[in-house]
Structures are given as structure tokens and as C-alpha cells.
Design a protein around this motif. Structure first.
Motif, PDB file in Angstrom:
ATOM      1  N   GLU A  64     -16.824 -24.860  15.606  1.00 33.57           N
ATOM      2  CA  GLU A  64     -17.762 -24.439  14.552  1.00 33.57           C
ATOM      3  C   GLU A  64     -17.642 -22.945  14.271  1.00 33.57           C
ATOM      4  OE1 GLU A  64     -22.536 -24.743  13.458  1.00 33.57           O
ATOM      5  OE2 GLU A  64     -21.840 -25.172  15.486  1.00 33.57           O
ATOM      6  N   GLY A  65     -17.612 -22.601  12.997  1.00 32.67           N
ATOM      7  CA  GLY A  65     -17.527 -21.191  12.599  1.00 32.67           C
ATOM      8  C   GLY A  65     -16.109 -20.670  12.469  1.00 32.67           C
ATOM      9  N   ILE A  66     -15.141 -21.433  13.007  1.00 37.37           N
ATOM     10  CA  ILE A  66     -13.737 -20.999  12.910  1.00 37.37           C
ATOM     11  C   ILE A  66     -12.992 -21.865  11.904  1.00 37.37           C
ATOM     12  CG2 ILE A  66     -11.599 -20.563  14.166  1.00 37.37           C
ATOM     13  CD1 ILE A  66     -13.239 -20.355  16.724  1.00 37.37           C
ATOM     14  N   VAL A  67     -13.047 -23.187  12.122  1.00 37.75           N
ATOM     15  CA  VAL A  67     -12.422 -24.141  11.194  1.00 37.75           C
ATOM     16  C   VAL A  67     -13.338 -25.346  11.031  1.00 37.75           C
ATOM     17  CG1 VAL A  67      -9.988 -23.513  11.526  1.00 37.75           C
ATOM     18  CG2 VAL A  67     -11.088 -25.124  13.111  1.00 37.75           C
ATOM     19  N   VAL A  68     -13.142 -26.051   9.910  1.00 39.56           N
ATOM     20  CA  VAL A  68     -13.916 -27.258   9.601  1.00 39.56           C
ATOM     21  C   VAL A  68     -12.944 -28.431   9.484  1.00 39.56           C
ATOM     22  CG1 VAL A  68     -15.434 -28.378   7.920  1.00 39.56           C
ATOM     23  CG2 VAL A  68     -15.624 -25.913   8.327  1.00 39.56           C
ATOM     24  N   PRO A  69     -13.172 -29.534  10.212  1.00 37.11           N
ATOM     25  CA  PRO A  69     -12.287 -30.686  10.057  1.00 37.11           C
ATOM     26  C   PRO A  69     -12.631 -31.495   8.813  1.00 37.11           C
ATOM     27  CG  PRO A  69     -13.898 -31.108  11.795  1.00 37.11           C
ATOM     28  CD  PRO A  69     -14.165 -29.727  11.285  1.00 37.11           C
ATOM     29  N   VAL A  70     -11.606 -31.854   8.041  1.00 36.15           N
ATOM     30  CA  VAL A  70     -11.785 -32.749   6.892  1.00 36.15           C
ATOM     31  C   VAL A  70     -10.739 -33.842   6.988  1.00 36.15           C
ATOM     32  CG1 VAL A  70     -12.782 -31.007   5.363  1.00 36.15           C
ATOM     33  CG2 VAL A  70     -10.314 -31.343   5.375  1.00 36.15           C
ATOM     34  N   SER A  71     -11.115 -35.040   6.578  1.00 36.92           N
ATOM     35  CA  SER A  71     -10.189 -36.160   6.583  1.00 36.92           C
ATOM     36  C   SER A  71      -9.287 -36.077   5.365  1.00 36.92           C
ATOM     37  CB  SER A  71     -10.968 -37.478   6.569  1.00 36.92           C
ATOM     38  OG  SER A  71     -10.087 -38.562   6.369  1.00 36.92           O
ATOM     39  N   SER A  72      -7.984 -36.232   5.581  1.00 37.37           N
ATOM     40  CA  SER A  72      -7.055 -36.151   4.447  1.00 37.37           C
ATOM     41  C   SER A  72      -6.212 -37.420   4.329  1.00 37.37           C
ATOM     42  CB  SER A  72      -6.147 -34.919   4.595  1.00 37.37           C
ATOM     43  OG  SER A  72      -5.474 -34.932   5.835  1.00 37.37           O
ATOM     44  N   GLY A  73      -6.725 -38.515   4.872  1.00 35.62           N
ATOM     45  CA  GLY A  73      -5.995 -39.773   4.777  1.00 35.62           C
ATOM     46  C   GLY A  73      -5.905 -40.458   6.118  1.00 35.62           C
ATOM     47  N   HIS A  74      -5.227 -41.582   6.166  1.00 40.51           N
ATOM     48  CA  HIS A  74      -5.146 -42.379   7.393  1.00 40.51           C
ATOM     49  C   HIS A  74      -4.560 -41.568   8.543  1.00 40.51           C
ATOM     50  CE1 HIS A  74      -6.349 -46.051   5.430  1.00 40.51           C
ATOM     51  NE2 HIS A  74      -5.457 -45.847   4.476  1.00 40.51           N
ATOM     52  N   GLY A  75      -5.319 -41.465   9.632  1.00 36.66           N
ATOM     53  CA  GLY A  75      -4.826 -40.799  10.829  1.00 36.66           C
ATOM     54  C   GLY A  75      -4.555 -39.325  10.660  1.00 36.66           C
ATOM     55  N   SER A  76      -5.159 -38.709   9.640  1.00 34.70           N
ATOM     56  CA  SER A  76      -4.889 -37.294   9.372  1.00 34.70           C
ATOM     57  C   SER A  76      -6.186 -36.495   9.306  1.00 34.70           C
ATOM     58  CB  SER A  76      -4.145 -37.119   8.043  1.00 34.70           C
ATOM     59  OG  SER A  76      -2.915 -37.795   8.070  1.00 34.70           O
ATOM     60  N   ILE A  77      -6.173 -35.345   9.967  1.00 37.24           N
ATOM     61  CA  ILE A  77      -7.286 -34.398   9.885  1.00 37.24           C
ATOM     62  C   ILE A  77      -6.697 -33.032   9.542  1.00 37.24           C
ATOM     63  CG2 ILE A  77      -9.108 -33.179  11.166  1.00 37.24           C
ATOM     64  CD1 ILE A  77      -9.330 -35.632  12.997  1.00 37.24           C
ATOM     65  N   ASP A  78      -7.296 -32.361   8.574  1.00 38.46           N
ATOM     66  CA  ASP A  78      -6.956 -30.967   8.307  1.00 38.46           C
ATOM     67  C   ASP A  78      -8.077 -30.089   8.837  1.00 38.46           C
ATOM     68  OD1 ASP A  78      -4.585 -31.539   7.111  1.00 38.46           O
ATOM     69  OD2 ASP A  78      -5.177 -30.960   5.086  1.00 38.46           O
TER      70      ASP A  78
END
Length: 271
Positions: A170-184
Motif C-alpha cells: 500500500e502506498g507504493i503500488v496498486v495491483p490491477v487485474s489485466s486479464g487471465h492470470g495477470s496482475i499489473d
């Protein structure tokens, strides 16, 4: 109010499942967009160098919100890029390396970076999305501007991993889903909608004059920000629920069908 900007996600949205699109049909639409003064923006989690390869001949005329907003390029000119400090980078990478079953790509302005020791299958897949990809022995901070991490992991670990990364980083990066089996992992606030906002400010375009298309968690902000946010028919229900409008399937040229309506001034663009 007339439309002045159209922004498209790529995978699962503008592209069909074979990673292609009807180039002849779009070429005709693009000429009409130019004639009507409508800007075309590619807004994707993918690398800039990969994205521009889909638009030979016009890549120098259009704009790219690449790496989920980490790097914005317009008409071949740098407009914006995020940047993690070395300390932030080290904090994130040190944690990621403790996670089993997670393959990592560090995303920078010059290149993407991934481990030589990863499986051949993963490296082949990564090469499809990262036209500039260096294989490295370790994740020591490269001599580059780093603005994103891309993670690949089994689908069944996705939800729990998203939750734990949200809490720990938290505060450094935010995880977002970008498709099957992928997190940015993106810099807080440095998402696709932020990239579009920067371009809108540059061009004097209001939210109500913007049309966006998307199918994933990394599209939520730009679908909500735009006056005309279209979720694809193949998008998960949670994405359809937050978007005001729905387009057809990515495999059936759903985006191009809506662009036709924009160009002809048909509903809902005639209000």
C-alpha cells in the motif's frame, strides 16, 4: 455534445482473440475520425513498443497510454511517464521474489526485464507483449525508468494474491487485474484514466466528449471517467455493471460497430 476522443483497450477489446483487427475497416474509420477532428488513443497495459506495431503508418499520428498509464506518448512525443524510486523498486521486488508461482516482468521505458531462469513457455509469452525484453540474471534495479511490474500466476491464486499485495505494498503500488492470470502493479493514481486526463488537458477535451472501450479491471477508471464508457460484451459482469454502455463482442468487431455510430452521429451520440 460531439465526440472528440476515442480511447480503446487492446486485448479483449479492440483486438479479437487472435490478436488482430479488421485493418481495412478501421483504416476507413480513421480517415473519417481525422476529418471530424476526433483523436484516437490506444490505452493498454501493454508495452508502448508492442502497441505501436499494431498501427503501422499512423503510429506517429495517434497517441498511446501504454503500460496502464505509466507512459504516455502522443504523435511520437513523450508526454508523461511515472517513475518508481530505487527504494520503492527494491521494496516491491524483494517482496515479489518471496512469492512462489509468480513470474515477474519489470517494466521500464527502455525495455522490459525478466529472468533468464524462467520457463521457455513464459519467456515466449512475454515476448509477444514486450517487443523490447531483456533476459537478466537477477532483478537488480536496471539503468532505466521503471513504472510498472507485470505478474503472471495461476488463475486460482489471482484473487488472494491481489488482496495480499494491496495490503503489503500500500502506498507504493496498486495491483490491477489485466486479464487471465495477470496482475499489473502500477503507481497509485497512474492509471489509464490519468493518462487520458493528461491528453484531454493538452487538447482541451471534456469528459463528456470522450468515448472509451474496455473489458478488464484496469479499464474501470477510464470507463467511469468518460462520458461514454463502453464495456465489451465479453467483459466480466462487474465491468459491465460499472460502465454506462455496452459494445458487442471483441471477436465480432464490437468496437468498430460503435465507432461507426460515433461517426454517423447515431444514438447515444446524438443527444
Amino acid at each position: 455534445m460531439s465526440v472528440k476522443l476515442i480511447a480503446v483497450d487492446m486485448d479483449g477489446t479492440f483486438l479479437d482473440d487472435r490478436k488482430n483487427y479488421n485493418r481495412a475497416r478501421f483504416a476507413g474509420q480513421y480517415q473519417q475520425m481525422k476529418a471530424q477532428g476526433i483523436r484516437f488513443v490506444v490505452a493498454s497495459g501493454n508495452q508502448y513498443y508492442q502497441l505501436r506495431s499494431f498501427f503501422p503508418g499512423i503510429d506517429h499520428e495517434i497517441s498511446f497510454v501504454s503500460d496502464n498509464g505509466g507512459w504516455v506518448v502522443s504523435e511520437n512525443q513523450d508526454v508523461f511517464n511515472g517513475a518508481l524510486t530505487k527504494q520503492q523498486y527494491d521494496t516491491v521486488i524483494d517482496h515479489l521474489l518471496t512469492l512462489p508461482h509468480v513470474d515477474i516482468i519489470t517494466c521500464g521505458k527502455r525495455s522490459g526485464y525478466t529472468l533468464q531462469s524462467y520457463s521457455e513457455g513464459f519467456k515466449r509469452m512475454a515476448g509477444m507483449y514486450y517487443h523490447r525484453l531483456e533476459l537478466v540474471d537477477d532483478f537488480a534495479h536496471p539503468d532505466d525508468v521503471i513504472f510498472k511490474f507485470a505478474l503472471n500466476l495461476p488463475d486460482d491464486l489471482l484473487a488472494d494474491t491481489m488482496d495480499s499485495l494491496t495490503a503489503i505494498l500500500e502506498g507504493i503500488v496498486v495491483p490491477v487485474s489485466s486479464g487471465h492470470g495477470s496482475i499489473d502493479l502500477i503507481i497509485p493514481g497512474v492509471h489509464k484514466a490519468n493518462g487520458l486526463r493528461i491528453l484531454q488537458d493538452k487538447w482541451g477535451i471534456k469528459d463528456g466528449e470522450v468515448v472509451t472501450f474496455g473489458d478488464g479491471g484496469n479499464d474501470i477508471e477510464m470507463l467511469c471517467q468518460a462520458g461514454f464508457g463502453f464495456a465489451m460484451a465479453n467483459a466480466p459482469d462487474k465491468i459491465k455493471q460499472i460502465a454506462r454502455f455496452q459494445a458487442g463482442y471483441n471477436n465480432e468487431e464490437g468496437v468498430l460497430d460503435v465507432i461507426d455510430k460515433v461517426l454517423k452521429g447515431e444514438a447515444p451520440f446524438n443527444e
